[in-house]
Design a protein around this motif. Structure first.
Motif, mmCIF file in Angstrom:
data_model
loop_
_atom_site.group_PDB
_atom_site.id
_atom_site.type_symbol
_atom_site.label_atom_id
_atom_site.label_comp_id
_atom_site.label_asym_id
_atom_site.label_seq_id
_atom_site.Cartn_x
_atom_site.Cartn_y
_atom_site.Cartn_z
ATOM 1 N N ALA A 142 16.526 53.395 86.911
ATOM 2 C CA ALA A 142 16.699 52.018 87.369
ATOM 3 C C ALA A 142 16.354 51.924 88.852
ATOM 4 C CB ALA A 142 18.133 51.554 87.150
ATOM 5 N N LEU A 143 15.783 50.796 89.242
ATOM 6 C CA LEU A 143 15.547 50.544 90.658
ATOM 7 C C LEU A 143 16.881 50.159 91.287
ATOM 8 C CD1 LEU A 143 13.722 50.197 93.110
ATOM 9 C CD2 LEU A 143 13.311 47.840 92.358
ATOM 10 N N MET A 144 17.293 50.934 92.287
ATOM 11 C CA MET A 144 18.547 50.661 92.979
ATOM 12 C C MET A 144 18.235 50.419 94.443
ATOM 13 S SD MET A 144 21.245 53.212 91.184
ATOM 14 C CE MET A 144 21.186 53.517 89.419
ATOM 15 N N THR A 145 18.813 49.363 94.977
ATOM 16 C CA THR A 145 18.573 49.008 96.372
ATOM 17 C C THR A 145 19.861 49.153 97.165
ATOM 18 O OG1 THR A 145 18.994 46.665 95.953
ATOM 19 C CG2 THR A 145 16.708 47.416 95.799
ATOM 20 N N ALA A 146 19.714 49.559 98.411
ATOM 21 C CA ALA A 146 20.841 49.714 99.319
ATOM 22 C C ALA A 146 20.582 48.865 100.553
ATOM 23 C CB ALA A 146 21.009 51.176 99.723
ATOM 24 N N ARG A 147 21.588 48.095 100.946
ATOM 25 C CA ARG A 147 21.494 47.335 102.189
ATOM 26 C C ARG A 147 21.433 48.332 103.340
ATOM 27 N NH1 ARG A 147 26.529 43.820 103.753
ATOM 28 N NH2 ARG A 147 26.926 44.593 101.670
ATOM 29 N N ARG A 148 20.538 48.092 104.294
ATOM 30 C CA ARG A 148 20.435 48.977 105.453
ATOM 31 C C ARG A 148 21.639 48.789 106.352
ATOM 32 N NH1 ARG A 148 14.648 49.255 107.906
ATOM 33 N NH2 ARG A 148 15.688 51.026 108.838
ATOM 34 N N THR A 149 21.909 49.761 107.185
ATOM 35 C CA THR A 149 23.047 49.682 108.098
ATOM 36 C C THR A 149 22.681 48.861 109.329
ATOM 37 O OG1 THR A 149 22.408 51.722 109.228
ATOM 38 C CG2 THR A 149 23.923 51.936 107.366
ATOM 39 N N GLY A 150 23.694 48.415 110.044
ATOM 40 C CA GLY A 150 23.502 47.731 111.318
ATOM 41 C C GLY A 150 22.890 46.350 111.201
ATOM 42 N N GLU A 151 22.169 45.971 112.244
ATOM 43 C CA GLU A 151 21.573 44.641 112.330
ATOM 44 C C GLU A 151 20.567 44.388 111.218
ATOM 45 O OE1 GLU A 151 21.052 40.831 113.469
ATOM 46 O OE2 GLU A 151 22.572 42.220 114.190
ATOM 47 N N ALA A 152 19.801 45.410 110.860
ATOM 48 C CA ALA A 152 18.821 45.242 109.783
ATOM 49 C C ALA A 152 19.514 44.843 108.484
ATOM 50 C CB ALA A 152 18.029 46.533 109.579
ATOM 51 N N GLY A 153 20.633 45.457 108.179
ATOM 52 C CA GLY A 153 21.378 45.117 106.971
ATOM 53 C C GLY A 153 21.972 43.720 107.039
ATOM 54 N N ARG A 154 22.437 43.325 108.204
ATOM 55 C CA ARG A 154 22.985 41.971 108.363
ATOM 56 C C ARG A 154 21.903 40.912 108.191
ATOM 57 N NH1 ARG A 154 26.163 44.958 111.833
ATOM 58 N NH2 ARG A 154 24.845 44.663 113.651
ATOM 59 N N GLN A 155 20.653 41.290 108.430
ATOM 60 C CA GLN A 155 19.535 40.364 108.233
ATOM 61 C C GLN A 155 19.029 40.387 106.789
ATOM 62 O OE1 GLN A 155 16.538 41.327 111.114
ATOM 63 N NE2 GLN A 155 17.806 40.698 112.847
ATOM 64 N N GLY A 156 19.647 41.234 105.952
ATOM 65 C CA GLY A 156 19.283 41.277 104.540
ATOM 66 C C GLY A 156 18.262 42.331 104.158
ATOM 67 N N ASN A 157 17.917 43.219 105.069
ATOM 68 C CA ASN A 157 16.936 44.260 104.770
ATOM 69 C C ASN A 157 17.549 45.337 103.871
ATOM 70 O OD1 ASN A 157 15.067 42.980 106.392
ATOM 71 N ND2 ASN A 157 15.603 44.193 108.192
ATOM 72 N N THR A 158 16.774 45.769 102.888
ATOM 73 C CA THR A 158 17.232 46.778 101.944
ATOM 74 C C THR A 158 16.185 47.877 101.781
ATOM 75 O OG1 THR A 158 16.309 45.586 100.053
ATOM 76 C CG2 THR A 158 18.615 45.111 100.617
ATOM 77 N N VAL A 159 16.627 48.967 101.180
ATOM 78 C CA VAL A 159 15.761 50.092 100.836
ATOM 79 C C VAL A 159 15.968 50.345 99.348
ATOM 80 C CG1 VAL A 159 15.303 52.539 101.219
ATOM 81 C CG2 VAL A 159 16.034 51.115 103.118
ATOM 82 N N GLY A 160 14.890 50.541 98.614
ATOM 83 C CA GLY A 160 15.002 50.765 97.179
ATOM 84 C C GLY A 160 14.462 52.110 96.760
ATOM 85 N N GLN A 161 15.040 52.650 95.697
ATOM 86 C CA GLN A 161 14.605 53.914 95.096
ATOM 87 C C GLN A 161 14.790 53.808 93.593
ATOM 88 O OE1 GLN A 161 13.902 56.655 98.412
ATOM 89 N NE2 GLN A 161 13.507 56.953 96.343
ATOM 90 N N TYR A 162 13.931 54.469 92.845
ATOM 91 C CA TYR A 162 14.132 54.607 91.416
ATOM 92 C C TYR A 162 15.007 55.834 91.204
ATOM 93 C CZ TYR A 162 10.707 51.034 90.424
ATOM 94 O OH TYR A 162 10.052 49.832 90.343
ATOM 95 N N LEU A 163 16.188 55.612 90.613
ATOM 96 C CA LEU A 163 17.162 56.681 90.419
ATOM 97 C C LEU A 163 17.559 56.775 88.952
ATOM 98 C CD1 LEU A 163 19.529 55.851 93.423
ATOM 99 C CD2 LEU A 163 17.605 57.430 93.391
ATOM 100 N N CYS A 164 18.058 57.945 88.552
ATOM 101 C CA CYS A 164 18.609 58.085 87.210
ATOM 102 C C CYS A 164 19.686 57.016 87.048
ATOM 103 C CB CYS A 164 19.223 59.470 87.018
ATOM 104 S SG CYS A 164 18.029 60.828 87.018
ATOM 105 N N ALA A 165 19.619 56.265 85.963
ATOM 106 C CA ALA A 165 20.545 55.156 85.756
ATOM 107 C C ALA A 165 21.995 55.622 85.702
ATOM 108 C CB ALA A 165 20.183 54.396 84.485
ATOM 109 N N ASP A 166 22.226 56.862 85.266
ATOM 110 C CA ASP A 166 23.595 57.384 85.203
ATOM 111 C C ASP A 166 23.989 58.145 86.470
ATOM 112 O OD1 ASP A 166 22.082 59.683 84.917
ATOM 113 O OD2 ASP A 166 22.904 60.235 82.964
ATOM 114 N N LEU A 167 23.079 58.240 87.434
ATOM 115 C CA LEU A 167 23.302 58.922 88.716
ATOM 116 C C LEU A 167 23.787 60.372 88.536
ATOM 117 C CD1 LEU A 167 24.822 55.918 90.649
ATOM 118 C CD2 LEU A 167 22.592 56.953 91.046
ATOM 119 N N ALA A 168 23.288 61.035 87.513
ATOM 120 C CA ALA A 168 23.652 62.426 87.243
ATOM 121 C C ALA A 168 22.547 63.382 87.680
ATOM 122 C CB ALA A 168 23.966 62.599 85.759
#
Length: 165
Positions: free
Chosen positions: A96-122
């Protein structure tokens, strides 16, 4: 990874507020996890399946990242996708494509980083050969399990660096 407590987990998040960390759904039965085989603790929120969380040790302290799981169209069973951390291939919704909000000001502006990860995170279990993907998702590689784990950790730390900006 060392065993962690609920308090450790909630205090580790770098990309959400303390209030959000306090309200997030934790995995059940923390004591039952195979800690010696985990490089990170990853889970989907049982009360909100579009949310996922990842907690790992990095140079001592725990680092936690809140993730959003995108809901995409399901692909055919014969179609394969690959996790960008452990490089395990899965069929039909195993990645699944999972996105994480970035830290700091970039995250407060809505910037994210995405990665394709195992859906069960195992990913840790797949890299060690302790779990097998549906459809036989093991690539023929000459790497040892230790080398696969090292590669997965490098990919994980690269993702965390992108989140931290």
């Amino acid at each position: 990874m060392r065993p962690v407590t609920e308090h450790d987990i909630r205090a580790s998040f770098v990309n959400c507020s303390k209030g959000e960390a306090k309200r997030l759904g934790l995995p059940r039965e923390l004591a039952g996890h195979p800690w010696d085989d985990l490089d990170f603790l990853g889970w989907r929120d049982p009360g909100a399946p579009e949310r996922a969380y990842l907690v790992t040790e990095r140079d001592g302290p725990l680092v936690g990242v809140a993730l959003r799981v995108t809901s995409g169209a399901s692909r055919a069973f014969t179609s394969r996708s690959m996790c960008s951390l452990c490089l395990t291939t899965h069929t039909s919704g195993g990645v699944a494509l999972m996105t994480a909000r970035r830290t700091g000001e970039a995250g407060r502006q809505g910037n994210t980083v995405g990665q394709y990860l195992c859906a069960d995170l195992a990913c840790s279990l797949y890299a060690r050969g302790k779990r097998e993907a549906a459809g036989g998702g093991v690539a023929d590689e000459s790497l040892t399990p230790e080398e696969k784990v090292a590669r997965m950790r490098a990919n994980l730390y690269s993702f965390l660096d992108k989140v931290a900006g």
